[in-house]
Design an enzyme around this catalytic site. Structure first.
Site, short mmCIF file in Angstrom:
data_model
loop_
_atom_site.label_atom_id
_atom_site.label_comp_id
_atom_site.label_asym_id
_atom_site.label_seq_id
_atom_site.Cartn_x
_atom_site.Cartn_y
_atom_site.Cartn_z
N SER A 155 0.83 -1.20 0.00
CA SER A 155 0.00 0.00 0.00
C SER A 155 0.87 1.26 0.00
O SER A 155 1.65 1.46 -0.93
CB SER A 155 -0.96 -0.04 1.19
OG SER A 155 -1.93 0.97 1.13
N ASP A 307 -8.44 -5.07 -6.01
CA ASP A 307 -8.12 -3.90 -5.18
C ASP A 307 -8.85 -2.67 -5.73
O ASP A 307 -8.66 -2.30 -6.89
CB ASP A 307 -6.60 -3.67 -5.18
CG ASP A 307 -6.14 -2.69 -4.12
OD1 ASP A 307 -6.94 -1.86 -3.67
OD2 ASP A 307 -4.94 -2.76 -3.77
N HIS A 336 -8.28 -4.67 -1.36
CA HIS A 336 -7.02 -4.11 -0.89
C HIS A 336 -6.47 -4.90 0.29
O HIS A 336 -5.25 -5.02 0.46
CB HIS A 336 -7.22 -2.65 -0.51
CG HIS A 336 -5.94 -1.94 -0.17
ND1 HIS A 336 -4.93 -1.74 -1.10
CD2 HIS A 336 -5.50 -1.37 0.99
CE1 HIS A 336 -3.92 -1.08 -0.53
NE2 HIS A 336 -4.24 -0.86 0.74
#
Length: 360
Positions: A155, A307, A336
């Protein structure tokens, strides 16, 4: 498990502590804090008494060639990578010296919540991903690390990994970036703006000058993230069961988790996320394609197939500019959160791919 659940693990290896101190050993025996002194940010603002929290696992060898950097992700600390660390996993402290850094505004490194006036609360200065990279670079220098085997990040940690490869192309042999891109594109900016708007609409937020948590705003924030962190198919198949029997219990769990977060910290890191573009690295004049083309390191690029934060299409687009890249999507319905350690199958896949990549 939730996207941001942090796993406790017994991790082998001694921590290297140079120029650092433990802020609260009772809370986290591994966490250390490195003083950056008066730290000039990319914006030109000097943040006095700046600090970066971190943890180390394993030992730096005599050749100083076994270090791996793992920078933290949104709202998390060094525990965000617990599922990757340990014997038989991708990152083994018996072999490697692991340095896990924590981003500004996470509540342990310099943050709106722990910085003194005049930079406390909503007056905390803008932070760039490049500021986090520079802080980590100074820490690594203090630890005696002049080169790393890899930078591994999820991320916003992936954003940092790409930035490392652009800002310091000879510092690492490889990067492994998963569920994150080298630039935040307009849709991501707008999504984050929606979350910020939900939080700040609470009158108790008071432009960031709250005296107690803005509970309604934090609850609205939590519901926003719940709708984005998992995929639509995850919801349709009700993969939240059996941990949460109903949708309402999913939301209640997320609300309880977020109720203890600091709102200014959340917004600060969201703004860092929104603004990121490797093309803004000096010398590239905003051209992220040219910045990506400058990367020398081997790259393992692992977008999540479902995601919604960092869509797979963005990764496919960026990968065409990277010279030595292996694009390996994570086959998951967990959106995600496939990269955050909450699903065993995803954990196994990521561990296997990263381990194989680092063994080359």
């Amino acid at each position: 498990m939730t996207c941001y659940q942090l796993f406790a693990a017994a991790l082998a290896g001694a921590s290297v502590v140079l120029g650092a101190q433990t802020p609260d050993p009772g809370q986290d025996a591994h966490r250390r804090v490195f003083s950056l002194g008066d730290f000039r940010l990319e914006s030109g603002v000097v943040l006095p008494g700046a600090r970066i929290a971190y943890a180390t696992f394993g030992t730096l060898n005599a050749q100083r060639d076994n270090a791996i950097l793992i920078p933290s992700w949104y709202g998390a600390d060094h525990h965000g990578y617990d599922f990757l660390i340990g014997a038989g996993r991708a990152l083994d402290p018996a072999k490697d010296f692991l340095v896990a850094t924590e981003m500004f505004a996470n509540g342990f490194s310099s943050s709106p919540s722990n910085t003194r006036s005049p930079f406390d609360g909503p007056a905390f200065p803008a932070i760039a991903i490049r500021d986090n990279v520079e802080a980590a670079r100074r820490l690594l220098s203090e630890l005696g690390v002049t080169h790393v085997r890899a930078v591994v990040g999820f991320s916003m940690g992936a954003q940092q990994a790409f930035q490392w490869a652009v800002s310091h192309p000879d510092f690492m042999t490889a990067i492994a970036a998963y569920c994150g891109t080298a630039k935040t594109y307009p849709h991501g900016f707008v999504r984050l703006e929606g979350a910020i708007a939900a939080l700040t609409a609470d009158a108790a937020f008071n432009d960031g000058h709250y005296t107690s948590p803005p509970k309604k705003g934090l609850a609205a924030w939590s519901r926003h993230w719940a709708g984005w962190v998992w995929s639509q198919e995850w919801w349709r198949r009700e993969l939240f069961k059996p941990q949460w029997p109903t949708v309402e219990e999913v939301l209640a769990s997320r609300t309880a988790r977020d109720a203890v977060r600091d709102a200014n910290n959340l917004i600060s890191q969201a703004r860092t996320w929104q603004r990121h573009n490797v093309g803004d690295t000096p010398g590239f004049n905003g051209d992220h394609e040219r910045a990506l083309a400058s990367i020398k390191a081997r790259v393992l690029y692992m977008p999540g197939e479902t995601d919604l934060y960092f869509p797979i299409g963005d990764a496919q687009y960026e990968s065409q500019f990277i010279k030595n890249v292996s694009l390996t999507p994570i086959p998951s319905l967990w959106g995600h959160s496939a990269g955050s350690g909450g699903n065993a199958a995803d954990n196994d896949f990521i561990n296997a791919q990263v381990r194989r990549f680092l063994e080359r």
